[in-house]
Design a protein around this motif. Sequence first.
Motif, PDB file in Angstrom:
ATOM      1  N   ILE A 124       0.849  -1.203   0.000  1.00  0.00           N
ATOM      2  CA  ILE A 124       0.000   0.000   0.000  1.00  0.00           C
ATOM      3  C   ILE A 124       0.881   1.249   0.000  1.00  0.00           C
ATOM      4  CG2 ILE A 124      -1.604   1.368   1.422  1.00  0.00           C
ATOM      5  CD1 ILE A 124      -2.996  -1.275   2.176  1.00  0.00           C
ATOM      6  N   VAL A 125       1.885   1.250   0.855  1.00  0.00           N
ATOM      7  CA  VAL A 125       2.786   2.421   0.930  1.00  0.00           C
ATOM      8  C   VAL A 125       3.478   2.612  -0.424  1.00  0.00           C
ATOM      9  CG1 VAL A 125       4.913   3.310   1.971  1.00  0.00           C
ATOM     10  CG2 VAL A 125       3.129   2.315   3.427  1.00  0.00           C
ATOM     11  N   GLU A 126       4.008   1.509  -0.938  1.00  0.00           N
ATOM     12  CA  GLU A 126       4.755   1.594  -2.206  1.00  0.00           C
ATOM     13  C   GLU A 126       3.858   2.101  -3.347  1.00  0.00           C
ATOM     14  OE1 GLU A 126       6.628  -1.565  -5.237  1.00  0.00           O
ATOM     15  OE2 GLU A 126       6.802  -2.105  -3.116  1.00  0.00           O
ATOM     16  N   ASN A 127       2.643   1.530  -3.436  1.00  0.00           N
ATOM     17  CA  ASN A 127       1.750   1.916  -4.534  1.00  0.00           C
ATOM     18  C   ASN A 127       1.192   3.318  -4.380  1.00  0.00           C
ATOM     19  OD1 ASN A 127       1.070  -0.218  -6.700  1.00  0.00           O
ATOM     20  ND2 ASN A 127       1.448  -1.350  -4.800  1.00  0.00           N
ATOM     21  N   SER A 128       0.900   3.722  -3.134  1.00  0.00           N
ATOM     22  CA  SER A 128       0.341   5.078  -2.976  1.00  0.00           C
ATOM     23  C   SER A 128       1.403   6.123  -3.298  1.00  0.00           C
ATOM     24  CB  SER A 128      -0.269   5.288  -1.585  1.00  0.00           C
ATOM     25  OG  SER A 128       0.688   5.067  -0.588  1.00  0.00           O
ATOM     26  N   ALA A 129       2.669   5.814  -3.006  1.00  0.00           N
ATOM     27  CA  ALA A 129       3.756   6.746  -3.382  1.00  0.00           C
ATOM     28  C   ALA A 129       3.829   6.849  -4.904  1.00  0.00           C
ATOM     29  CB  ALA A 129       5.086   6.257  -2.824  1.00  0.00           C
ATOM     30  N   LYS A 130       3.744   5.677  -5.544  1.00  0.00           N
ATOM     31  CA  LYS A 130       3.828   5.632  -7.017  1.00  0.00           C
ATOM     32  C   LYS A 130       2.690   6.433  -7.652  1.00  0.00           C
ATOM     33  CE  LYS A 130       5.390   1.367  -8.401  1.00  0.00           C
ATOM     34  NZ  LYS A 130       5.023  -0.020  -8.708  1.00  0.00           N
ATOM     35  N   ILE A 131       1.480   6.210  -7.155  1.00  0.00           N
ATOM     36  CA  ILE A 131       0.314   6.890  -7.748  1.00  0.00           C
ATOM     37  C   ILE A 131       0.407   8.408  -7.514  1.00  0.00           C
ATOM     38  CG2 ILE A 131      -2.221   7.127  -7.656  1.00  0.00           C
ATOM     39  CD1 ILE A 131      -2.252   4.054  -7.053  1.00  0.00           C
ATOM     40  N   ALA A 132       0.831   8.804  -6.311  1.00  0.00           N
ATOM     41  CA  ALA A 132       0.962  10.252  -6.023  1.00  0.00           C
ATOM     42  C   ALA A 132       1.935  10.882  -7.013  1.00  0.00           C
ATOM     43  CB  ALA A 132       1.447  10.459  -4.590  1.00  0.00           C
ATOM     44  N   HIS A 133       3.023  10.168  -7.271  1.00  0.00           N
ATOM     45  CA  HIS A 133       4.033  10.648  -8.203  1.00  0.00           C
ATOM     46  C   HIS A 133       3.453  10.757  -9.620  1.00  0.00           C
ATOM     47  CE1 HIS A 133       8.023  11.363  -9.691  1.00  0.00           C
ATOM     48  NE2 HIS A 133       7.899  10.378 -10.558  1.00  0.00           N
ATOM     49  N   ILE A 134       2.698   9.737 -10.029  1.00  0.00           N
ATOM     50  CA  ILE A 134       2.104   9.757 -11.381  1.00  0.00           C
ATOM     51  C   ILE A 134       1.129  10.936 -11.517  1.00  0.00           C
ATOM     52  CG2 ILE A 134       0.551   8.516 -12.969  1.00  0.00           C
ATOM     53  CD1 ILE A 134       1.784   5.883 -11.873  1.00  0.00           C
ATOM     54  N   ILE A 135       0.315  11.156 -10.487  1.00  0.00           N
ATOM     55  CA  ILE A 135      -0.660  12.263 -10.546  1.00  0.00           C
ATOM     56  C   ILE A 135       0.080  13.584 -10.764  1.00  0.00           C
ATOM     57  CG2 ILE A 135      -2.294  13.627  -9.144  1.00  0.00           C
ATOM     58  CD1 ILE A 135      -3.259  10.942  -7.911  1.00  0.00           C
ATOM     59  N   ALA A 136       1.171  13.776 -10.011  1.00  0.00           N
ATOM     60  CA  ALA A 136       1.931  15.042 -10.129  1.00  0.00           C
ATOM     61  C   ALA A 136       2.579  15.155 -11.510  1.00  0.00           C
ATOM     62  CB  ALA A 136       2.981  15.116  -9.025  1.00  0.00           C
ATOM     63  N   GLU A 137       3.191  14.055 -11.968  1.00  0.00           N
ATOM     64  CA  GLU A 137       3.866  14.101 -13.276  1.00  0.00           C
ATOM     65  C   GLU A 137       2.876  14.324 -14.412  1.00  0.00           C
ATOM     66  OE1 GLU A 137       7.116  14.237 -13.968  1.00  0.00           O
ATOM     67  OE2 GLU A 137       7.404  14.267 -11.799  1.00  0.00           O
ATOM     68  N   GLU A 138       1.714  13.673 -14.303  1.00  0.00           N
ATOM     69  CA  GLU A 138       0.679  13.850 -15.329  1.00  0.00           C
ATOM     70  C   GLU A 138       0.267  15.309 -15.404  1.00  0.00           C
ATOM     71  OE1 GLU A 138      -1.922   9.744 -15.471  1.00  0.00           O
ATOM     72  OE2 GLU A 138      -2.931  11.582 -14.888  1.00  0.00           O
ATOM     73  N   ASP A 139       0.105  15.922 -14.229  1.00  0.00           N
ATOM     74  CA  ASP A 139      -0.324  17.326 -14.216  1.00  0.00           C
ATOM     75  C   ASP A 139       0.692  18.199 -14.960  1.00  0.00           C
ATOM     76  OD1 ASP A 139      -2.505  19.082 -12.938  1.00  0.00           O
ATOM     77  OD2 ASP A 139      -0.658  20.184 -12.522  1.00  0.00           O
ATOM     78  N   VAL A 140       1.973  17.899 -14.741  1.00  0.00           N
ATOM     79  CA  VAL A 140       3.026  18.670 -15.419  1.00  0.00           C
ATOM     80  C   VAL A 140       2.911  18.481 -16.937  1.00  0.00           C
ATOM     81  CG1 VAL A 140       5.521  18.940 -15.719  1.00  0.00           C
ATOM     82  CG2 VAL A 140       4.577  18.486 -13.435  1.00  0.00           C
ATOM     83  N   ASP A 141       2.833  17.233 -17.369  1.00  0.00           N
ATOM     84  CA  ASP A 141       2.748  16.926 -18.814  1.00  0.00           C
ATOM     85  C   ASP A 141       1.516  17.546 -19.446  1.00  0.00           C
ATOM     86  OD1 ASP A 141       4.928  15.412 -18.701  1.00  0.00           O
ATOM     87  OD2 ASP A 141       3.949  13.489 -19.118  1.00  0.00           O
ATOM     88  N   PHE A 142       0.387  17.357 -18.767  1.00  0.00           N
ATOM     89  CA  PHE A 142      -0.876  17.819 -19.350  1.00  0.00           C
ATOM     90  C   PHE A 142      -0.893  19.344 -19.458  1.00  0.00           C
ATOM     91  CE2 PHE A 142      -3.421  13.781 -17.995  1.00  0.00           C
ATOM     92  CZ  PHE A 142      -2.677  13.053 -18.911  1.00  0.00           C
ATOM     93  N   CYS A 143      -0.384  20.006 -18.441  1.00  0.00           N
ATOM     94  CA  CYS A 143      -0.355  21.476 -18.501  1.00  0.00           C
ATOM     95  C   CYS A 143       0.557  21.933 -19.644  1.00  0.00           C
ATOM     96  CB  CYS A 143       0.094  22.061 -17.164  1.00  0.00           C
ATOM     97  SG  CYS A 143      -1.211  21.993 -15.918  1.00  0.00           S
ATOM     98  N   GLN A 144       1.656  21.208 -19.821  1.00  0.00           N
ATOM     99  CA  GLN A 144       2.553  21.547 -20.933  1.00  0.00           C
ATOM    100  C   GLN A 144       1.813  21.423 -22.267  1.00  0.00           C
ATOM    101  OE1 GLN A 144       6.047  19.124 -20.653  1.00  0.00           O
ATOM    102  NE2 GLN A 144       7.191  20.901 -19.892  1.00  0.00           N
ATOM    103  N   ASN A 145       1.028  20.358 -22.397  1.00  0.00           N
ATOM    104  CA  ASN A 145       0.266  20.156 -23.641  1.00  0.00           C
ATOM    105  C   ASN A 145      -0.805  21.217 -23.840  1.00  0.00           C
ATOM    106  OD1 ASN A 145       1.756  18.012 -24.484  1.00  0.00           O
ATOM    107  ND2 ASN A 145       0.427  16.479 -23.558  1.00  0.00           N
ATOM    108  N   ILE A 146      -1.413  21.653 -22.743  1.00  0.00           N
ATOM    109  CA  ILE A 146      -2.388  22.758 -22.848  1.00  0.00           C
ATOM    110  C   ILE A 146      -1.692  23.954 -23.503  1.00  0.00           C
ATOM    111  CG2 ILE A 146      -3.584  24.523 -21.460  1.00  0.00           C
ATOM    112  CD1 ILE A 146      -4.449  22.291 -19.553  1.00  0.00           C
ATOM    113  N   GLY A 147      -0.449  24.193 -23.085  1.00  0.00           N
ATOM    114  CA  GLY A 147       0.323  25.306 -23.655  1.00  0.00           C
ATOM    115  C   GLY A 147       0.509  25.139 -25.153  1.00  0.00           C
ATOM    116  N   LYS A 148       0.832  23.915 -25.564  1.00  0.00           N
ATOM    117  CA  LYS A 148       1.102  23.657 -26.993  1.00  0.00           C
ATOM    118  C   LYS A 148      -0.151  23.859 -27.839  1.00  0.00           C
ATOM    119  CE  LYS A 148       5.374  21.438 -26.743  1.00  0.00           C
ATOM    120  NZ  LYS A 148       5.667  21.150 -25.334  1.00  0.00           N
ATOM    121  N   HIS A 149      -1.309  23.449 -27.297  1.00  0.00           N
ATOM    122  CA  HIS A 149      -2.560  23.650 -28.052  1.00  0.00           C
ATOM    123  C   HIS A 149      -3.009  25.109 -27.969  1.00  0.00           C
ATOM    124  CE1 HIS A 149      -2.976  19.434 -28.831  1.00  0.00           C
ATOM    125  NE2 HIS A 149      -2.918  19.140 -27.537  1.00  0.00           N
TER     126      HIS A 149
END
Length: 372
Positions: A124-149
């Motif tokens: 649980i600890v390992e996976n929740s850390a992983k998911i938290a990280h993915i959520i943050a990274e996705e936000d960075v990527d997606f915001c970057q793409n918003i900029g491109k569009h």
Amino acid sequence: MIVNGKPYRTIWLHPDNNSIIQVIDQRHLPHKFIIEDLTTLEEVCTAIKEMHIRGAGVIGACAGYGMYIASLEGKKNQVSNIQEFLQLAGKKLKATRPTAVNLEWAINRQLAKITTLKDDINSIVENSAKIAHIIAEEDVDFCQNIGKHGVKLIEEISQRKQGETVNILTHCNAGWLGCVDNGTATSPIYEAHGKGIKVHVWVDETRPRNQGSTLTAWELGQQGVNHTIIPDNAGGHLMQHGLVDIVITGSDRTTYTGDVANKIGTYLKAVAAKDNNVPFYVALTYSAFDWEITDGVKEIPIEERDPREVKYIKGLHDGEIKEVLVTPKNSHAANYGFDVTPARLITGLITERGICEASSEGVFSLYPEKNK
Ligand code: MRU
């Protein structure tokens, strides 16, 4: 983004201790740049509720990390029923702020995985850390793409104006401080600025918490983007005089039918934009969509905050941040945090997948997997 020449995000894990979340404490900006350590679920809840961090994207990321901190707490305290403990932690986090749907979305994403892991606390600890990280990274990527569009809209206006400055009006802070990096509404602006397109931003001060005059203005200044702070009431006048080419705001919750909840006052800007034929765009990532409800005005819960935020104003005096009363002491004040702009007033939605009409047809054309 850059702060005093150094790159930062709004949230990250402590480089020497991954059981500590670090955030930029936005309550002190623009006067002081302070990083806060969050070490317990209680502290994470307070940071969201009391707006040490605020803005839909970073609220979602913080909630994701909050679930990770809660699982660490469960492990440390050897709680007997870890599933029940984490469901409760999720409930506590969800209760901090009602309007930004990213909060609920991030917690549900964590719980969907956690529930499959039964009482295997290490997993649980390992996976929740992983998911938290993915959520943050996705936000960075997606915001970057918003900029491109979104930059295409600014480019078109710049070409039409033969390279003259493009004037963009924004409300609240939908910048990188409200996300993990880049921002939603600001991302096309940063992209345009980076490409050498001349831009100027009208920054609504955004009473009562002044996210515009304190946060948006500060972050635009740090990136060297030309901007002017205006009182919230000035936008209509500027539009009537041809001084606004486009409005871009963020969103805290957008129905799949295209109604947008955003900081109080957004609706009035959309009304003025419609009356003056100024294009009004909303920038958001998919985590800010609500796929359940159809009528934003009737169904989106609107946060009501402490009236004190209306009656008092904070600022720098003799090097100290002070709060002063600006109303009669005994007058009542009301503090609705958000309003809903109906889809019919919105020219388009700028998302990580492209730009679409603010309608279910438009939204499903970008997110066909949601059209069940
Ligand atoms: O009350 P806040 O400061 O959390 O409200 C923030 C906004 O309304 C932003 O415009 C919104 O979150 C969009 S962008 C991340």
